[in-house]
Design an enzyme around this catalytic site. Structure first.
Site, PDB file in Angstrom:
ATOM      1  N   GLU A 267     -41.068  35.994 -18.083  1.00 18.36           N
ATOM      2  CA  GLU A 267     -40.701  37.171 -17.280  1.00 18.36           C
ATOM      3  C   GLU A 267     -39.322  37.623 -17.726  1.00 18.36           C
ATOM      4  OE1 GLU A 267     -40.507  36.063 -13.107  1.00 18.36           O
ATOM      5  OE2 GLU A 267     -39.399  34.248 -13.560  1.00 18.36           O
TER       6      GLU A 267
ATOM      7  N   ARG B 117     -22.346  16.550   2.747  1.00 19.68           N
ATOM      8  CA  ARG B 117     -22.910  16.713   1.392  1.00 19.68           C
ATOM      9  C   ARG B 117     -23.647  15.464   0.943  1.00 19.68           C
ATOM     10  NH1 ARG B 117     -22.313  15.938  -3.915  1.00 19.68           N
ATOM     11  NH2 ARG B 117     -22.906  17.640  -5.302  1.00 19.68           N
TER      12      ARG B 117
ATOM     13  N   LEU C 123     -42.152  34.180 -11.234  1.00 20.41           N
ATOM     14  CA  LEU C 123     -42.200  34.530  -9.821  1.00 20.41           C
ATOM     15  C   LEU C 123     -43.427  35.417  -9.586  1.00 20.41           C
ATOM     16  CD1 LEU C 123     -40.417  34.309  -7.191  1.00 20.41           C
ATOM     17  CD2 LEU C 123     -39.875  36.692  -7.639  1.00 20.41           C
TER      18      LEU C 123
ATOM     19  N   LYS D  60     -38.889  31.511  -5.023  1.00 21.56           N
ATOM     20  CA  LYS D  60     -37.822  32.528  -4.984  1.00 21.56           C
ATOM     21  C   LYS D  60     -36.583  31.874  -4.373  1.00 21.56           C
ATOM     22  CE  LYS D  60     -37.266  37.512  -4.309  1.00 21.56           C
ATOM     23  NZ  LYS D  60     -36.809  37.823  -5.659  1.00 21.56           N
TER      24      LYS D  60
ATOM     25  N   ARG E 116     -44.838  35.497   0.698  1.00 21.89           N
ATOM     26  CA  ARG E 116     -44.171  34.817  -0.423  1.00 21.89           C
ATOM     27  C   ARG E 116     -43.001  33.980   0.097  1.00 21.89           C
ATOM     28  NH1 ARG E 116     -41.991  38.284  -5.422  1.00 21.89           N
ATOM     29  NH2 ARG E 116     -40.488  38.929  -3.844  1.00 21.89           N
TER      30      ARG E 116
ATOM     31  N   HIS F 102     -27.477  14.945  -1.442  1.00 21.54           N
ATOM     32  CA  HIS F 102     -28.613  15.672  -2.010  1.00 21.54           C
ATOM     33  C   HIS F 102     -29.864  15.583  -1.131  1.00 21.54           C
ATOM     34  CE1 HIS F 102     -25.913  15.539  -5.364  1.00 21.54           C
ATOM     35  NE2 HIS F 102     -26.758  16.129  -6.197  1.00 21.54           N
TER      36      HIS F 102
ATOM     37  N   TYR G  31     -35.107  33.178  -0.658  1.00 26.17           N
ATOM     38  CA  TYR G  31     -34.773  34.531  -0.198  1.00 26.17           C
ATOM     39  C   TYR G  31     -35.904  35.497  -0.518  1.00 26.17           C
ATOM     40  CZ  TYR G  31     -33.842  36.131  -4.984  1.00 26.17           C
ATOM     41  OH  TYR G  31     -33.981  36.493  -6.299  1.00 26.17           O
TER      42      TYR G  31
END
Ligand code: PMP
Length: 290
Positions: A184, A105, A208, A152, A57, A107, A38
């Protein structure tokens, strides 16, 4: 009047619709695995701020999780502007998310699945004057997140738990240390000042790469304030004259208490005040240019 969050207009897979009508299937891998990335782009007076850097990014995050970008930069840019226009309100934060899509579902990545693309906008206001002039309080913790904090990702449980610890302590953020070095905060980057010189952790897999941090670093360089990018030991952070947080929505804020002890003189320091002013000037210049 700005729309309420529930009647805001969102974008989902090619269509604009009221937020309360947007639906995703329960098998979306974003929901099942947090398999998505995101961005949050701040918008001032209707102008997206550093959009190109945010979209770069996004590309970097998509590459890191091996997900093809469903749109070109020009298409993203048009969509962001459209979402801004549909959600009247000069200052807003545009959120965009891409997940690996809907599949049984398992992985392992599914084949031939379209990604889910979602965008919304939330009202945003610059940090309150009082917060800027007094600074904020933070707690600290050992960074127990994974080793790809440079992505992110929507898998934010580690950050969510850290931020909740801060909230429960009546603080804004949790500042994290990994193996004795500063990484961070739960949703911001950090810079530290000692003897009027700024130090910041380098961009690597543990943090990040912040878009706001990049702006702040550009401004520090332009102003010829001494700057060093290197790993910062915990005791150096605790002995700092100033600690700053940066994020797209918090801009640059002084941390004036850490674990219930004052940072430096317990007030935002002179280097912070200077850089905060430079940041506001920079924002105004960018907004004027449109
Ligand atoms: N680190 C983390 C963990 C974040 O979630 C964020 C964004 N809120 C940042 C740093 C700051 O990034 P940006 O300046 O691009 O908002």
């Amino acid at each position: 009047m700005r729309k309420q969050p529930t009647d805001a207009t969102v974008y989902l897979n090619g269509q604009f619709m009221p937020a309360q009508e947007a639906r995703i299937p329960v098998l979306d891998r974003g929901f099942i695995f947090g398999d998505g990335v995101y961005e949050v782009i701040p918008v001032y007076s209707g102008h997206p701020f550093r959009m190109e850097q945010h979209l770069k990014r996004l590309q970097r995050s998509l590459d890191a999780i091996k997900l093809a970008n469903p749109m070109t930069m020009a298409q993203w840019s048009r969509l962001v502007r459209r979402v801004v226009a549909l959600n009247d309100g000069a200052d807003q934060a545009v959120y965009l998310q891409v997940t690996r899509g809907v599949a049984k579902r398992d992985h392992a990545f599914p084949s031939h699945v379209s990604p889910t693309v979602f965008m919304m906008s939330n009202p945003m206001s610059a940090p309150a004057r009082k917060l800027v002039s007094s600074g904020c309080a933070c707690i600290s913790a050992t960074d127990n997140r994974w080793l790809r904090c440079d992505i992110k990702s929507t898998s934010l449980l580690g950050n969510v738990l850290m931020r909740q610890r801060a909230a429960e302590a009546g603080c804004l953020e949790t500042i994290m240390f990994r193996d004795g070095f500063l990484s961070e905060a739960s949703s911001s980057n950090l810079l530290v000042v000692r003897d009027r010189a700024v130090t910041a952790p380098p961009n690597n897999h543990l943090v990040l790469p912040g878009t706001t941090n990049d702006v702040v670093i550009e401004l520090i360089r332009k102003a010829r304030i001494p700057l060093e990018l290197r790993e910062i030991p915990e005791d150096e952070v605790r002995a700092a004259d100033e600690i700053w947080l940066t994020s797209a929505t918090k801009e640059v804020l002084a941390v004036t208490r850490l674990d219930d002890r004052p940072v430096g003189g317990g007030k935002p320091g002179p280097v912070f005040r200077r850089v905060h002013r430079l940041y506001q000037d920079f924002k105004r210049t960018v907004m004027r240019r449109g």
